[in-house]
Design an enzyme around this catalytic site. Sequence first.
Site, PDB file in Angstrom:
ATOM      1  N   ASP A   1     -29.957 -13.044 -34.085  1.00  0.00           N
ATOM      2  CA  ASP A   1     -29.419 -14.395 -33.972  1.00  0.00           C
ATOM      3  C   ASP A   1     -28.582 -14.482 -32.698  1.00  0.00           C
ATOM      4  OD1 ASP A   1     -26.980 -13.121 -34.535  1.00  0.00           O
ATOM      5  OD2 ASP A   1     -26.961 -13.774 -36.625  1.00  0.00           O
ATOM      6  N   GLN A   2     -27.867 -15.567 -32.513  1.00  0.00           N
ATOM      7  CA  GLN A   2     -27.081 -15.763 -31.287  1.00  0.00           C
ATOM      8  C   GLN A   2     -25.948 -14.748 -31.138  1.00  0.00           C
ATOM      9  OE1 GLN A   2     -26.065 -19.980 -31.521  1.00  0.00           O
ATOM     10  NE2 GLN A   2     -27.369 -20.308 -29.731  1.00  0.00           N
TER      11      GLN A   2
END
Length: 135
Positions: A16-17
């Site tokens: 994810d980020q």
Amino acid sequence: MKYFDFNVRVRYAETDQMGVVYHGNYAQYFEIGRVEWLRNLGISYKKMEEMGVMLPVVSLTMNYKKSAKYDEDLTIRTIFKKLTSVKIEFDYELYNEAGELLTTGNSVLVFIDMITGRPIAAPQYVVDKVAAIEM
């Protein structure tokens, strides 16, 4: 060979980020470990399918202890648990490069006839190869 270790590096697309592995990707890591465990034993998913046998997952559990992160070299430990007449079961442990346990899991798969879609007995060559490691 009750267990087999296989290494994978976390790719950017699996995170994810925050650079943490998305939870759904752990099932793929376990699949990689399971396929490589079977391959190392001399059992090929591809050959099983060519012989009309599928091996779908019917149960999958996971316990997350610590996050895997981008670019880490992970060790997938696949542990053979048991083989019954129509099912095979595995446990999994996922470690980071520091040797920390990140995730544990378990899966149960059923041998299925590709034509009928019904459970069948494990192919004899699978039974024989698994029996050899249980001695």
